[in-house]
Design a protein around this motif. Structure first.
Motif, PDB file in Angstrom:
ATOM      1  N   ASP A 197     -23.702  31.486 -56.033  1.00 17.41           N
ATOM      2  CA  ASP A 197     -24.084  32.215 -54.827  1.00 17.41           C
ATOM      3  C   ASP A 197     -25.468  31.821 -54.305  1.00 17.41           C
ATOM      4  OD1 ASP A 197     -25.647  33.336 -56.723  1.00 17.41           O
ATOM      5  OD2 ASP A 197     -25.024  35.412 -56.360  1.00 17.41           O
ATOM      6  N   TYR A 238     -10.606  33.685 -53.743  1.00 19.64           N
ATOM      7  CA  TYR A 238     -11.120  34.793 -52.931  1.00 19.64           C
ATOM      8  C   TYR A 238     -10.071  35.226 -51.905  1.00 19.64           C
ATOM      9  CZ  TYR A 238     -15.769  34.070 -54.872  1.00 19.64           C
ATOM     10  OH  TYR A 238     -16.843  33.982 -55.715  1.00 19.64           O
ATOM     11  N   GLN A 243     -19.868  31.385 -49.977  1.00 19.00           N
ATOM     12  CA  GLN A 243     -18.662  30.628 -50.290  1.00 19.00           C
ATOM     13  C   GLN A 243     -18.060  29.993 -49.038  1.00 19.00           C
ATOM     14  OE1 GLN A 243     -17.670  30.074 -53.352  1.00 19.00           O
ATOM     15  NE2 GLN A 243     -19.199  31.402 -54.291  1.00 19.00           N
ATOM     16  N   ALA A 282     -15.160  26.908 -55.313  1.00 18.97           N
ATOM     17  CA  ALA A 282     -16.111  28.005 -55.481  1.00 18.97           C
ATOM     18  C   ALA A 282     -17.430  27.464 -56.018  1.00 18.97           C
ATOM     19  CB  ALA A 282     -15.554  29.052 -56.442  1.00 18.97           C
ATOM     20  N   CYS A 339     -17.431  26.032 -48.411  1.00 19.91           N
ATOM     21  CA  CYS A 339     -16.110  25.487 -48.106  1.00 19.91           C
ATOM     22  C   CYS A 339     -16.141  24.623 -46.844  1.00 19.91           C
ATOM     23  CB  CYS A 339     -15.105  26.628 -47.931  1.00 19.91           C
ATOM     24  SG  CYS A 339     -14.174  26.982 -49.426  1.00 19.91           S
TER      25      CYS A 339
END
Length: 457
Positions: free
Chosen positions: A421, A376, A402, A418, A406
């Protein structure tokens, strides 16, 4: 019965790649998709060369037998061209491409296929895969050594056994199908099928009416799943022309085939462009844009002045109109990038004209790019463009998930990965206490397990 396709095509470079090696074509009588391979060795050249060779078959005059011969002949010629180009330019050694093409011929559809790109048929609400991968993993499935579910995550699932590489023995499978009004066909690269679950693809195909909307949804789902590969989808619905014309007869060319690179030329898509291309091939003449016209007698000073004034006035009108139209278009565009150290949504386009910026900040988040997976960060560094606000907001929602993931992974000493969602950060375990533990009440949530780094939707 006069048939045609109601069609659409979409392509995206994906979340990691910097160049698009896929090529797609959608027209009233031809659907085609090629997934090039070879990286900088020429995957984009291979896919665009093959799609360019097939584009001129998008013609309603072909019959069933003629269509099969014409399609296989065009593929063979394109494959020979790949071999010629490799011999001329050693830097292209190793390039190749998959191919799926579906050519309408009266009431028949000629389907050709080579490689691991896939074609699907939607009929009466049921979705069926109508191609079999030419891949190492598929051979394991055929031999009964692994199951179809195991094939989805096999480490060698990208190893193909047959593609177009310029060698004479590269021959695609071919089958003739009956065209049935109401059928929907999807052809797609593995950038979709490797990262979006099959039941999700089926749901989009059966619930979305317009081919263009279905294409857009599928590409966005692949991007949300973190697809690092190029993703290209082409959809065609079989329609009866007696019930009304198709919405458009101008083909859509996407991916590498839509641009000129390494000696290739843009694919002619309108009748006028096709006629001009055929004329140039027949005569060997180069296209010219400048034509000088002879005048009848020497022009007077007054005549020249009037012509100059008229030309300047016309130019001013055209420029003003173009500026206004451009301004209106810019107001409908959005892009997401990093501004002042945080992820930010801008309205407009990521360009400037002198000191004038063509975008303004619409939404500033608290997301730091350092809290996002590397793929990303790479995508955001170049700015991600959108044609509407809803799609841009959807990406921001994904980035928030995300970033939370992280932060949790990093707090646990794990690499940033990753995630889906719908991931929710696990509830941390309580700090041990010397006092006796108390049985939690029924409503107290239990710690969630560490999330899987899967990116499949």
């Amino acid at each position: 019965m006069p048939y045609a396709f109601h069609y659409a095509a979409r392509s995206d470079v994906g979340m990691v790649r910097t160049n698009n090696e896929d090529s797609g074509y959608a027209g009233p009588h031809l659907l085609a998709m090629a997934d090039g391979m070879g990286g900088h060795a020429g995957g984009d050249v291979a896919s665009s060369t093959v799609i360019g060779a097939l584009a001129e078959l998008d013609d309603e005059a072909l019959s069933g037998a003629d269509a099969t011969d014409a399609l296989l002949g065009a593929i063979a010629a394109a494959n020979a061209s790949l071999g010629d180009r490799t011999r001329e330019d050693p830097a292209l050694e190793g390039m190749g491409t998959t191919l799926i093409a579906l050519l309408r011929a009266r009431d028949k559809l000629v389907l050709t296929h080579i490689g691991d790109s896939r074609a699907f048929l939607v009929r009466e609400g049921a979705v069926t895969q109508i191609t079999k991968d030419h891949s190492f993993v598929q051979s394991l499935v055929d031999d009964g050594r692994i199951t179809q579910d195991e094939a989805q995550t096999h480490p060698q699932r990208s190893l193909v056994t047959k593609v177009l590489t310029g060698h004479p023995e590269d021959e695609p499978d071919v089958v003739v199908r009956q065209a049935i009004v109401g059928d929907r066909y999807l052809i797609a690269s593995d950038g979709l099928t490797d990262y979006v679950a099959r039941d999700t693809i089926d749901e989009v195909l059966t619930s979305t009416t317009k081919p263009a909307d279905a294409c857009e949804r599928l590409v966005q789902l692949a991007l949300k799943a973190g697809a690092p590969d190029n993703v290209t989808v082409v959809i065609g619905d079989v329609v009866d022309l007696r019930l009304g014309p198709v919405p458009s007869d101008v083909p859509q060319v996407v991916g590498a085939a839509g641009v000129t690179r390494r000696g290739t030329r843009p694919i002619p898509v309108t009748p006028a462009e096709k006629a001009a291309a055929l004329t140039q091939e027949a005569t060997g003449a180069a296209p010219t844009d400048d034509v000088e016209l002879a005048e009848e007698g020497p022009p007077s000073l007054g005549g020249r002045l009037l012509r100059w004034v008229g030309a300047l006035a016309a130019l001013a009108i055209v420029v003003a109109g173009g500026v206004y139209a451009g301004w209106l278009w810019v107001q409908t565009q959005y892009w997401v990038g990093v501004t002042d150290g945080v992820v930010t949504l801008h309205r407009g386009v990521e360009q400037t004209i002198g000191p004038i910026a063509l975008s303004r900040v619409e939404r500033r988040t608290s997301i730091s790019p350092n809290d996002l997976p590397e793929m990303y960060q790479t995508r955001l560094a170049g700015g991600i463009a959108f044609a509407n606000r809803a799609a841009a907001d959807e990406l921001l929602d994904t980035l928030e998930v995300q970033a939370r993931a992280c932060q949790w992974f990093q707090s646990e000493g794990q690499p940033c990965t990753a995630v889906r969602d719908d991931w929710v950060r696990p509830t941390p375990s309580p700090t041990p206490s010397p006092t006796p533990s108390v049985t939690p009440s029924p409503g107290t949530p239990s710690p969630s397990p560490t999330p899987s780094p899967s990116v499949a939707v």
